[in-house]
Design an enzyme around this catalytic site. Structure first.
Site, PDB file in Angstrom:
ATOM      1  N   GLU A  90       0.825  -1.207   0.000  1.00  0.00           N
ATOM      2  CA  GLU A  90       0.000   0.000   0.000  1.00  0.00           C
ATOM      3  C   GLU A  90       0.860   1.258   0.000  1.00  0.00           C
ATOM      4  O   GLU A  90       1.961   1.277   0.559  1.00  0.00           O
ATOM      5  CB  GLU A  90      -0.919   0.009   1.230  1.00  0.00           C
ATOM      6  CG  GLU A  90      -1.920  -1.144   1.201  1.00  0.00           C
ATOM      7  CD  GLU A  90      -2.968  -1.068   2.300  1.00  0.00           C
ATOM      8  OE1 GLU A  90      -4.146  -1.297   1.994  1.00  0.00           O
ATOM      9  OE2 GLU A  90      -2.631  -0.791   3.466  1.00  0.00           O
ATOM     10  N   CYS A 103       3.341   8.630   0.897  1.00  0.00           N
ATOM     11  CA  CYS A 103       3.906   7.756   1.923  1.00  0.00           C
ATOM     12  C   CYS A 103       4.109   6.391   1.259  1.00  0.00           C
ATOM     13  O   CYS A 103       3.151   5.785   0.781  1.00  0.00           O
ATOM     14  CB  CYS A 103       2.922   7.659   3.089  1.00  0.00           C
ATOM     15  SG  CYS A 103       3.415   6.467   4.343  1.00  0.00           S
ATOM     16  N   CYS A 110       6.742  -6.650   7.382  1.00  0.00           N
ATOM     17  CA  CYS A 110       7.778  -6.075   8.241  1.00  0.00           C
ATOM     18  C   CYS A 110       8.104  -7.099   9.317  1.00  0.00           C
ATOM     19  O   CYS A 110       7.226  -7.829   9.763  1.00  0.00           O
ATOM     20  CB  CYS A 110       7.248  -4.787   8.886  1.00  0.00           C
ATOM     21  SG  CYS A 110       8.455  -3.938   9.939  1.00  0.00           S
ATOM     22  N   CYS A 114       6.579  -4.379  16.090  1.00  0.00           N
ATOM     23  CA  CYS A 114       5.984  -3.383  17.005  1.00  0.00           C
ATOM     24  C   CYS A 114       4.522  -3.777  17.257  1.00  0.00           C
ATOM     25  O   CYS A 114       3.775  -4.006  16.301  1.00  0.00           O
ATOM     26  CB  CYS A 114       6.036  -1.981  16.399  1.00  0.00           C
ATOM     27  SG  CYS A 114       7.705  -1.453  16.008  1.00  0.00           S
ATOM     28  N   CYS A 117       1.250  -1.934  15.551  1.00  0.00           N
ATOM     29  CA  CYS A 117       1.284  -1.618  14.116  1.00  0.00           C
ATOM     30  C   CYS A 117       0.764  -2.776  13.262  1.00  0.00           C
ATOM     31  O   CYS A 117       1.123  -3.938  13.490  1.00  0.00           O
ATOM     32  CB  CYS A 117       2.727  -1.298  13.722  1.00  0.00           C
ATOM     33  SG  CYS A 117       2.911  -0.846  11.989  1.00  0.00           S
ATOM     34  N   GLY A 157       6.960  -1.637   6.235  1.00  0.00           N
ATOM     35  CA  GLY A 157       8.359  -2.071   6.240  1.00  0.00           C
ATOM     36  C   GLY A 157       9.268  -1.147   7.009  1.00  0.00           C
ATOM     37  O   GLY A 157       8.909  -0.022   7.345  1.00  0.00           O
ATOM     38  N   SER A 212      11.106   6.460  15.333  1.00  0.00           N
ATOM     39  CA  SER A 212       9.925   6.021  16.076  1.00  0.00           C
ATOM     40  C   SER A 212      10.345   5.700  17.504  1.00  0.00           C
ATOM     41  O   SER A 212      10.755   4.582  17.814  1.00  0.00           O
ATOM     42  CB  SER A 212       9.321   4.791  15.401  1.00  0.00           C
ATOM     43  OG  SER A 212       8.888   5.132  14.102  1.00  0.00           O
ATOM     44  N   CYS A 331      -1.168   6.293   9.928  1.00  0.00           N
ATOM     45  CA  CYS A 331       0.058   5.642  10.407  1.00  0.00           C
ATOM     46  C   CYS A 331      -0.256   4.316  11.083  1.00  0.00           C
ATOM     47  O   CYS A 331      -1.131   4.242  11.939  1.00  0.00           O
ATOM     48  CB  CYS A 331       0.760   6.498  11.454  1.00  0.00           C
ATOM     49  SG  CYS A 331       1.173   8.123  10.888  1.00  0.00           S
TER      50      CYS A 331
END
Ligand code: SAH
Length: 342
Positions: A90, A103, A110, A114, A117, A157, A212, A331
């Site tokens: 995406e 973005c 990934c 986390c 996410c 990612g 982050s 996000c």
């Protein structure tokens, strides 16, 4: 077969010279690639023989738009792009007063884990190639018929976990014969791979590094981000300070505010203390819902209070505006998808 968009400009020159092409050919072909041509046949200033010769040894990669959603609230566009192997990623285009910003994703999935996410659910299937990273910009631009002026590497990612391809991408996106997007209009976000942050500092690209951080100390950060076990807060901030010193570029810290986890008054105070004296900006992101997770965001009032505590302590902190909330384009909401799901 070589995807021509995987090559840097000077590599394309070498490659074409090896194929017996004249020197000016690289410039012609490079600019076609970034205009979004999909076949050699569209490169109309090349002779038929040249095109046929090239088709034997290289190709022009493309992305297919599998789905396109446009937010009714703010015009944000989310693309589900299909890669040539059938995997989907995406990308999101946001409209700002100063122009269009995209973005983009750097991996299919990934592996950073986390726990707030969506991108990490199901792990990482593979890295994106340089061509696939840049194609997100090329094909969004082509579809919209408008120039994209800003790029944020904040999609699916961990960009620094795909270091080589991402660095090549940065060089090509900036190249004047390519997309010509200035480094100052590019941000790269990382969960904090310290060794790679140090390596990136050496490249000395004047991009914005976003980190982050999400927590003021190891206890909280460990509970949210497995990467913190390997690179704890002290080491991460030391690398950020060195990055700043080397590049002179202000660091942007992302802080997803999760109610009851990292949004207490004392968390704000500890964060301010940790970052004191550092040229930086804190980007507060009220946590976005991910259906597999159960995190809540605080009220508007609680969020403003956290921000004010920081600014009263002399920190530069803003709350990120949420875009594309009606199309899950915010996000942490982007995810890889297989053909069946798409
Ligand atoms: N892997 C890189 C690039 C992703 S950027 C990184 O970690 O920085 C996406 C940003 O959104 C990161 O700051 C990420 O931590 C944040 N994020 C992830 N999930 C989120 C959520 N549910 N709500 C708000 N922000 C989130």
């Amino acid at each position: 077969m070589i995807d021509l968009k995987d090559l840097e400009y000077h590599e394309l020159q070498t490659f074409l010279t090896e194929q017996g092409e004249p020197k000016f050919r690289a410039k012609q072909i490079f600019s076609w690639l970034y205009k979004g041509v999909e076949h050699f046949s569209e490169m109309t200033n090349l002779s038929k023989q040249t095109r046929e010769r090239l088709e034997q040894v290289c190709f022009v990669s493309t992305l297919k738009i599998r789905k396109k959603l446009v937010s009714e609230i703010d015009g944000t566009v989310k693309y589900l792009f299909e890669l040539e192997d059938g995997n989907c990623i995406e990308s999101v285009v946001m409209r700002y007063k100063h122009g269009l910003s995209i973005c983009i994703s750097s991996q299919v999935g990934c592996r950073m884990g986390c726990n707030f996410c969506a991108s990490t659910i199901g792990g990482r299937l593979r890295n994106l190639t340089t061509g696939e990273i840049i194609n997100q910009i090329i094909f969004a631009q082509k579809d919209l018929g408008e120039r994209i002026s800003n790029v944020v590497m904040m999609g699916i990612g961990e960009p620094l976990d795909n270091y080589e391809n991402v660095v090549r991408f940065l060089k090509n996106v900036n190249h004047p014969e390519g997309l010509g997007i200035g480094y100052r209009h590019i941000s790269l976000s990382t969960c904090g791979l310290v060794d790679k942050i140090r390596q990136l500092a050496e490249e000395d690209f004047p991009i914005t590094l976003s980190v982050s951080l999400h927590a003021p100390n190891n206890e909280i950060r460990n509970s949210m981000m497995p990467v913190n076990q390997k690179y704890p807060v002290e080491e991460l901030l030391a690398a950020c300070r060195d990055y700043l010193e080397k590049t002179g570029r202000r660091i942007s810290f992302e802080y997803a505010l999760i109610h009851g986890v990292n949004d207490r008054d004392r968390d704000a105070r500890e964060l301010a203390q940790r970052l004191r004296g550092m040229l930086c900006h804190i980007n507060l992101i009220p946590v976005n819902p991910v259906k597999e997770r159960n995190y809540q965001k605080g009220t508007e009032q609680e969020i403003r209070r956290f921000q004010k505590l920081l600014t009263d302590l002399g920190m530069n902190a803003t709350v990120r505006r949420e875009l594309g909330s009606d199309i899950s384009a915010s996000c942490g909401q982007l995810r890889k998808q297989s053909m069946e799901e798409a």
